[in-house]
Design a protein around this motif. Structure first.
Motif, PDB file in Angstrom:
ATOM      1  N   PRO A 101       6.338   5.179  12.049  1.00 14.00           N
ATOM      2  CA  PRO A 101       7.715   5.621  12.299  1.00 14.00           C
ATOM      3  C   PRO A 101       8.736   4.544  11.937  1.00 14.00           C
ATOM      4  O   PRO A 101       8.371   3.382  11.697  1.00 14.00           O
ATOM      5  CB  PRO A 101       7.714   5.899  13.804  1.00 14.00           C
ATOM      6  CG  PRO A 101       6.676   4.966  14.339  1.00 14.00           C
ATOM      7  CD  PRO A 101       5.601   4.921  13.299  1.00 14.00           C
ATOM      8  N   PRO A 102      10.013   4.910  11.880  1.00 12.80           N
ATOM      9  CA  PRO A 102      11.047   3.944  11.492  1.00 12.80           C
ATOM     10  C   PRO A 102      11.085   2.672  12.335  1.00 12.80           C
ATOM     11  O   PRO A 102      11.438   1.600  11.827  1.00 12.80           O
ATOM     12  CB  PRO A 102      12.349   4.743  11.648  1.00 12.80           C
ATOM     13  CG  PRO A 102      11.931   6.154  11.388  1.00 12.80           C
ATOM     14  CD  PRO A 102      10.567   6.277  12.020  1.00 12.80           C
ATOM     15  N   GLU A 103      10.715   2.785  13.593  1.00 12.19           N
ATOM     16  CA  GLU A 103      10.789   1.589  14.460  1.00 12.19           C
ATOM     17  C   GLU A 103       9.634   0.613  14.246  1.00 12.19           C
ATOM     18  O   GLU A 103       9.625  -0.492  14.811  1.00 12.19           O
ATOM     19  CB  GLU A 103      10.847   2.005  15.929  1.00 12.19           C
ATOM     20  CG  GLU A 103       9.667   2.812  16.415  1.00 12.19           C
ATOM     21  CD  GLU A 103       9.861   4.318  16.273  1.00 12.19           C
ATOM     22  OE1 GLU A 103       9.169   5.059  17.005  1.00 12.19           O
ATOM     23  OE2 GLU A 103      10.706   4.743  15.450  1.00 12.19           O
ATOM     24  N   ALA A 104       8.677   0.958  13.408  1.00  9.97           N
ATOM     25  CA  ALA A 104       7.516   0.087  13.165  1.00  9.97           C
ATOM     26  C   ALA A 104       7.913  -1.132  12.334  1.00  9.97           C
ATOM     27  O   ALA A 104       8.868  -1.110  11.554  1.00  9.97           O
ATOM     28  CB  ALA A 104       6.417   0.866  12.444  1.00  9.97           C
ATOM     29  N   SER A 105       7.152  -2.188  12.500  1.00  9.98           N
ATOM     30  CA  SER A 105       7.384  -3.430  11.752  1.00  9.98           C
ATOM     31  C   SER A 105       7.259  -3.193  10.259  1.00  9.98           C
ATOM     32  O   SER A 105       6.306  -2.555   9.794  1.00  9.98           O
ATOM     33  CB  SER A 105       6.372  -4.487  12.186  1.00  9.98           C
ATOM     34  OG  SER A 105       6.353  -5.575  11.272  1.00  9.98           O
ATOM     35  N   LEU A 106       8.201  -3.708   9.498  1.00 12.44           N
ATOM     36  CA  LEU A 106       8.152  -3.565   8.045  1.00 12.44           C
ATOM     37  C   LEU A 106       7.078  -4.454   7.435  1.00 12.44           C
ATOM     38  O   LEU A 106       6.258  -4.004   6.619  1.00 12.44           O
ATOM     39  CB  LEU A 106       9.520  -3.905   7.447  1.00 12.44           C
ATOM     40  CG  LEU A 106       9.651  -3.791   5.922  1.00 12.44           C
ATOM     41  CD1 LEU A 106       9.385  -2.367   5.443  1.00 12.44           C
ATOM     42  CD2 LEU A 106      11.042  -4.246   5.486  1.00 12.44           C
ATOM     43  N   LEU A 107       7.050  -5.691   7.833  1.00 16.60           N
ATOM     44  CA  LEU A 107       6.094  -6.632   7.240  1.00 16.60           C
ATOM     45  C   LEU A 107       4.656  -6.327   7.640  1.00 16.60           C
ATOM     46  O   LEU A 107       3.724  -6.737   6.940  1.00 16.60           O
ATOM     47  CB  LEU A 107       6.481  -8.061   7.594  1.00 16.60           C
ATOM     48  CG  LEU A 107       7.624  -8.608   6.724  1.00 16.60           C
ATOM     49  CD1 LEU A 107       8.268  -9.821   7.354  1.00 16.60           C
ATOM     50  CD2 LEU A 107       7.123  -8.935   5.324  1.00 16.60           C
ATOM     51  N   ALA A 108       4.466  -5.569   8.707  1.00 17.79           N
ATOM     52  CA  ALA A 108       3.111  -5.148   9.073  1.00 17.79           C
ATOM     53  C   ALA A 108       2.537  -4.177   8.047  1.00 17.79           C
ATOM     54  O   ALA A 108       1.325  -3.958   8.011  1.00 17.79           O
ATOM     55  CB  ALA A 108       3.110  -4.504  10.459  1.00 17.79           C
ATOM     56  N   GLN A 109       3.399  -3.624   7.221  1.00 21.39           N
ATOM     57  CA  GLN A 109       2.935  -2.728   6.158  1.00 21.39           C
ATOM     58  C   GLN A 109       2.624  -3.499   4.870  1.00 21.39           C
ATOM     59  O   GLN A 109       2.146  -2.907   3.896  1.00 21.39           O
ATOM     60  CB  GLN A 109       4.009  -1.654   5.858  1.00 21.39           C
ATOM     61  CG  GLN A 109       4.680  -1.050   7.072  1.00 21.39           C
ATOM     62  CD  GLN A 109       3.716  -0.613   8.153  1.00 21.39           C
ATOM     63  OE1 GLN A 109       2.709   0.047   7.857  1.00 21.39           O
ATOM     64  NE2 GLN A 109       4.018  -0.974   9.403  1.00 21.39           N
ATOM     65  N   PHE A 110       2.908  -4.800   4.878  1.00 28.62           N
ATOM     66  CA  PHE A 110       2.699  -5.644   3.696  1.00 28.62           C
ATOM     67  C   PHE A 110       1.928  -6.903   4.125  1.00 28.62           C
ATOM     68  O   PHE A 110       2.459  -8.019   4.115  1.00 28.62           O
ATOM     69  CB  PHE A 110       4.042  -6.004   3.047  1.00 28.62           C
ATOM     70  CG  PHE A 110       4.781  -4.803   2.524  1.00 28.62           C
ATOM     71  CD1 PHE A 110       4.576  -4.354   1.222  1.00 28.62           C
ATOM     72  CD2 PHE A 110       5.677  -4.109   3.335  1.00 28.62           C
ATOM     73  CE1 PHE A 110       5.247  -3.239   0.731  1.00 28.62           C
ATOM     74  CE2 PHE A 110       6.354  -2.996   2.848  1.00 28.62           C
ATOM     75  CZ  PHE A 110       6.130  -2.557   1.552  1.00 28.62           C
ATOM     76  N   LEU A 111       0.681  -6.683   4.521  1.00 33.06           N
ATOM     77  CA  LEU A 111      -0.133  -7.772   5.069  1.00 33.06           C
ATOM     78  C   LEU A 111      -0.465  -8.833   4.031  1.00 33.06           C
ATOM     79  O   LEU A 111      -0.960  -9.917   4.386  1.00 33.06           O
ATOM     80  CB  LEU A 111      -1.421  -7.202   5.664  1.00 33.06           C
ATOM     81  CG  LEU A 111      -1.219  -6.234   6.839  1.00 33.06           C
ATOM     82  CD1 LEU A 111      -2.563  -5.684   7.303  1.00 33.06           C
ATOM     83  CD2 LEU A 111      -0.484  -6.918   7.982  1.00 33.06           C
TER      84      LEU A 111
END
Length: 350
Positions: A101-111
């Motif tokens: 969802p939008p509130e999720a960490s952005l950088l967590a999607q780019f490990l």
């Protein structure tokens, strides 16, 4: 320049619209007040009241296409109207549980970038900050897209587009400052592709285009083979109008819920203010138009050169404009005049 127009005059008269809508549009074009117009489509209540095509020079991402006789089957660059379509694709993927969802960490999607995630200020970034272009990172798309120093062009030329977008200097607290950014859209596009396991154009075909009956489209790719979720989509004008109708109808198309009403409601909500006084939220611009004695909200996708998808939900009006005034600082003038002086002035009572 050749004029190619089909207008449903009978439908317009039955609906109480000005039957001179086409004449007024053509008069503005012939007088030079409306420049570089390729086509204009307007619908109200699902009924097409104006469909106007012309013959004019065109290009696709800077490559000349010569003189094009535009019609119902002609593909046209959407440029940044692509961003609004990408918003719908993210919403569909979210509905299916394929993306955070939008509130999720952005950088967590780019490990793959642990060094960036280790920076406390940068770790605050969320997907929502990308969707609203409030990342707080330095970005300059006010330069011409013919300028290699334009941030989106520099990202396209970078060896790693996602690192380029994420490692820009921090200039503001996330969520506090709107900065127009194709880099933000590139990041959301990557999240869609990673979550769905498909190229964005393949997911779009199955999840959005086929349900709407859209059979022909192109999605342009950068030199690294990555399709641009910020500016790469090419559609016909009637097909872009279909997407507009989908939003107006709460995500429904012929009884099928293509996008959830919850996500459609989210796209209709202005979340931040832009630097020119408009609202912005989830890759859609927002404003108001005087109608029926009140200020009525509109939302729109805007694209370089004068590409527009304008929607006025309260009055069920959708307007598509394709133009060819690419990279010009005054490209906004003609489509804005068409919207205000042709569409609103003739179809809406203040």
């Amino acid at each position: 320049m050749v004029d190619r127009t089909v207008t449903d005059r009978t439908a317009a008269e039955q609906a109480g619209f000005d039957p001179g809508l086409e004449r007024k549009l053509c008069a503005g074009i012939e007088a030079g007040l409306l420049r570089d117009v390729h086509c204009v489509l307007v619908s109200r209540g699902g009924r097409l009241v104006l469909e106007h095509y012309r013959e004019a020079p065109d290009e696709s991402w800077g490559a000349s296409l010569g003189t094009v006789a535009f019609d119902t089957e002609t593909l046209h660059d959407l440029r940044s109207v692509t961003k609004s379509v990408t918003s719908l694709l993210y919403g569909i993927a979210l509905d299916r549980g394929l993306v955070p969802p939008p509130e999720a960490s952005l950088l967590a999607q780019f490990l793959e970038y642990p060094d960036l995630a280790a920076e406390p200020a940068r770790a605050k970034l969320t997907i929502g900050h990308a969707l609203t272009m409030t990342l707080g990172l330095e970005w300059d798309e006010y330069r011409s897209y013919a300028d290699p120093l334009n941030s989106e062009i520099a990202m396209e030329n970078a060896p790693d587009r996602y690192r380029f977008a994420l490692e820009q200097p921090i200039v503001a607290e996330p969520g506090t400052r709107w900065v127009y950014s194709g880099g933000a859209t590139a990041l959301v596009g990557a999240i869609i592709e990673r979550g769905t396991g498909r190229r964005i154009e393949d997911f779009a075909r199955e999840a959005l285009f086929e349900p709407l009956g859209i059979k022909t489209f192109e999605w342009l790719r950068g030199s690294d083979g990555v399709s641009s979720p910020a500016s790469g989509l090419r559609l016909t004008a009637p097909d872009l109008l279909r997407i507009g109708r989908l939003v107006l109808e709460g995500g429904l198309s012929e009884g099928r819920q293509v996008v959830s009403p919850q996500w459609i409601a989210s796209t209709r909500a202005p979340l931040v203010s832009t630097d020119d006084g408009l609202g912005y939220g989830y890759f859609w611009f927002h404003g108001e138009a005087p109608a029926l004695g009140a200020a009525r909200p509109w939302l729109a996708g805007f694209g370089n050169g004068g590409q527009r998808l304008w929607l006025l939900p309260d009055l069920d009006i959708a307007c598509v404009i394709f133009s060819g005034n690419y990279n010009a600082p005054d490209a906004w003038v003609s489509p804005t005049r068409i919207w205000r002086e042709i569409v609103l002035a003739n179809l809406v009572a203040a």
